[in-house]
Scaffold this motif. Structure first.
Motif, PDB file in Angstrom:
ATOM      1  N   ALA A 121       0.787  -1.233   0.000  1.00 23.21           N
ATOM      2  CA  ALA A 121       0.000   0.000   0.000  1.00 23.21           C
ATOM      3  C   ALA A 121       0.820   1.284   0.000  1.00 23.21           C
ATOM      4  CB  ALA A 121      -0.922   0.005   1.221  1.00 23.21           C
ATOM      5  N   ARG A 122       2.139   1.188   0.014  1.00 24.03           N
ATOM      6  CA  ARG A 122       2.956   2.407  -0.023  1.00 24.03           C
ATOM      7  C   ARG A 122       3.414   2.661  -1.454  1.00 24.03           C
ATOM      8  NH1 ARG A 122       8.208   3.614   0.258  1.00 24.03           N
ATOM      9  NH2 ARG A 122       8.841   1.518   0.880  1.00 24.03           N
ATOM     10  N   LEU A 123       3.052   3.820  -1.977  1.00 20.90           N
ATOM     11  CA  LEU A 123       3.338   4.176  -3.369  1.00 20.90           C
ATOM     12  C   LEU A 123       4.245   5.396  -3.429  1.00 20.90           C
ATOM     13  CD1 LEU A 123      -0.316   3.903  -4.769  1.00 20.90           C
ATOM     14  CD2 LEU A 123       1.495   2.207  -5.024  1.00 20.90           C
TER      15      LEU A 123
ATOM     16  N   GLU B  31       4.987  10.585  -1.303  1.00 21.77           N
ATOM     17  CA  GLU B  31       4.745   9.193  -0.930  1.00 21.77           C
ATOM     18  C   GLU B  31       3.319   9.075  -0.430  1.00 21.77           C
ATOM     19  OE1 GLU B  31       7.629   6.905   1.612  1.00 21.77           O
ATOM     20  OE2 GLU B  31       5.896   6.863   2.976  1.00 21.77           O
TER      21      GLU B  31
ATOM     22  N   THR C 181       0.539   6.511   1.433  1.00 28.55           N
ATOM     23  CA  THR C 181       0.218   5.263   2.125  1.00 28.55           C
ATOM     24  C   THR C 181      -1.295   5.118   2.097  1.00 28.55           C
ATOM     25  OG1 THR C 181       2.143   5.423   3.575  1.00 28.55           O
ATOM     26  CG2 THR C 181       0.390   3.943   4.253  1.00 28.55           C
TER      27      THR C 181
ATOM     28  N   PHE D  62       2.258   7.896 -10.186  1.00 26.20           N
ATOM     29  CA  PHE D  62       2.983   6.777  -9.607  1.00 26.20           C
ATOM     30  C   PHE D  62       3.466   5.883 -10.755  1.00 26.20           C
ATOM     31  CE2 PHE D  62      -0.494   7.930  -6.666  1.00 26.20           C
ATOM     32  CZ  PHE D  62       0.253   8.321  -5.565  1.00 26.20           C
TER      33      PHE D  62
ATOM     34  N   ILE E 198      -1.644  -1.400  -8.340  1.00 25.08           N
ATOM     35  CA  ILE E 198      -1.108  -1.138  -6.999  1.00 25.08           C
ATOM     36  C   ILE E 198      -0.162  -2.247  -6.576  1.00 25.08           C
ATOM     37  CG2 ILE E 198      -1.745  -1.010  -4.550  1.00 25.08           C
ATOM     38  CD1 ILE E 198      -4.271   0.516  -5.445  1.00 25.08           C
ATOM     39  N   HIS E 199      -0.525  -3.490  -6.845  1.00 28.79           N
ATOM     40  CA  HIS E 199       0.349  -4.612  -6.498  1.00 28.79           C
ATOM     41  C   HIS E 199       1.678  -4.528  -7.240  1.00 28.79           C
ATOM     42  CE1 HIS E 199      -1.794  -7.449  -3.835  1.00 28.79           C
ATOM     43  NE2 HIS E 199      -2.876  -6.843  -4.287  1.00 28.79           N
TER      44      HIS E 199
ATOM     45  N   GLY F 185       3.425  -0.937  -5.767  1.00 32.82           N
ATOM     46  CA  GLY F 185       3.511  -0.643  -4.346  1.00 32.82           C
ATOM     47  C   GLY F 185       4.584  -1.400  -3.594  1.00 32.82           C
ATOM     48  N   HIS F 186       4.843  -0.912  -2.391  1.00 36.89           N
ATOM     49  CA  HIS F 186       5.764  -1.549  -1.457  1.00 36.89           C
ATOM     50  C   HIS F 186       4.976  -1.963  -0.220  1.00 36.89           C
ATOM     51  CE1 HIS F 186       9.215   0.047  -3.738  1.00 36.89           C
ATOM     52  NE2 HIS F 186       8.503   1.153  -3.831  1.00 36.89           N
TER      53      HIS F 186
ATOM     54  N   VAL G 278      -3.617  -2.321   5.055  1.00 34.82           N
ATOM     55  CA  VAL G 278      -2.348  -1.649   4.805  1.00 34.82           C
ATOM     56  C   VAL G 278      -1.427  -1.796   6.022  1.00 34.82           C
ATOM     57  CG1 VAL G 278      -3.442  -0.061   3.221  1.00 34.82           C
ATOM     58  CG2 VAL G 278      -3.147   0.622   5.579  1.00 34.82           C
TER      59      VAL G 278
END
Length: 347
Positions: free
Chosen positions: A64-66, A80, A82, A110, A141-142, A145-146, A178
């Motif tokens: 969920a962190r982009l 960033e 979240t 992103f 997102i997958h 994301g991190h 998240v």
């Protein structure tokens, strides 16, 4: 009560940066009637009784962190996001860094997807509308994301591929969190088999944990703090099973504060668990009368956090301060990847 009442000293070297291996080898501090006993997680079946009902959170953590850039007037600024809570097929609410200078209408790019700032809220959340929706948004997102490691881990090491599995419970089934329901990280197939052999039943509920779980309590007075809402569901099948277990003399054992908070939201003053589907922002502090949970398995939490307030409500503030002092002195590992505790509710 004051937030300062829930403070305690925690040396930085007590923060776990990786989980125990195997997971059920983590230590387990049992707190019952004000007494403390040192165990390991794999002892759990011997600490419970046949007929007890174990309730776990079956949410799955998403990356969920982009990382991205805010674009305005041809200029780009690194940001960033979240993600916090899904708002619809194409929308998420998120906490942004930096967020104060964001404006409604700003474009945020992103890797592989773009969003527009649709709204800003006083609680620090920003609404993002993405350029795709449904499964296409999920896949993007997958890919981009991190894993949203807690700040106290992320500040000391970078997220890596191992966290994709380490920060996921064996129960994980439904995408949406998240943050991990970290008490569930201790479970293994072998431990679940031992619990079944002990005639301890297992039941899933879903609470999608939001990024608000990482936010500190800034209010001086506990009553002035406001929780961020999270979405949860308790099915009719699970509600009926838990009511039947309790009627037969079994105890409801919550794996984690997330399953406890959701069950308390779903349970009436009469102690009956009912189906639940929607948001909850329940805030449990000393003085709360528990309706559902008899036993709580949970990790060790931050000083002055809402979760330390919750366990203090469950067992008593002085008892939990003594338990945490013991854990610090005896080398227990704290927070998401740390050791666990098994708390029996005070009368």
């Amino acid at each position: 009560m004051k937030t300062a009442d829930f403070d305690f000293h925690l040396p930085e070297d007590r923060i776990a940066l990786r989980p125990a291996e195997p997971r059920d080898a983590a230590r387990l501090l049992v707190v019952r009637d004000g007494r403390l006993a040192d165990h390991v997680v794999r002892d759990l079946p011997t600490l419970l009784q046949p007929g007890d009902a174990l309730v776990f959170n079956d949410t799955r953590v998403i990356p969920a962190r982009l990382d991205g850039v805010r674009v305005r007037d041809g200029l780009e600024v690194a940001v960033e996001a979240t993600l916090h809570q899904r708002r619809g097929p194409a929308g998420w609410s998120a906490f942004m860094k930096p967020g104060k200078r964001l404006r409604v209408g700003d474009e945020v790019r992103f890797t592989g997807l773009t969003a527009v700032v649709a709204a800003k809220h006083e609680d620090g959340l920003v609404d993002l509308d993405f350029d795709r929706q449904g499964p296409a948004l999920d896949h993007a997102i997958h890919a981009a994301g991190h894993m949203p490691l807690p700040p106290y881990i992320a500040a000391r090491r970078a997220e890596d591929e191992r966290d994709r599995s380490d920060y996921q419970t064996v129960f994980a089934a439904h995408d949406g969190s998240v943050a991990a329901p970290t008490a569930g990280l201790h479970f293994t197939p072998e431990l679940l088999a031992a619990l079944a052999a002990r005639s301890v039943s297992t039941h899933g509920v879903t609470l999608h944990v939001g990024a608000g779980t990482f936010l500190p309590v800034k209010a001086d007075e506990v009553a002035d703090h406001r929780m961020h809402a999270e979405w949860g569901e308790v099915s009719a099948v699970t509600a009926d099973a838990l009511n039947a277990a309790r009627a037969a003399g079994g105890r409801i054992v919550c794996v984690g504060t997330t399953s406890l908070r959701l069950l308390e939201s779903a349970t009436g003053e009469d102690g009956v668990v009912r189906p639940f589907h929607g948001d909850t922002a329940i805030f449990i502090t000393p003085g709360y009368r528990f309706r559902a949970a008899d036993v709580l398995m949970t990790n060790f939490h931050l000083p002055k956090s809402t979760l330390f307030m919750l366990v203090s409500a469950f067992c008593g503030l002085e008892t939990m301060k003594a338990a945490y002092a013991h854990a610090v002195a005896d080398g227990y590992r704290f927070y998401s990847y740390g050791d666990g505790s098994l708390l029996f509710r005070s009368a």
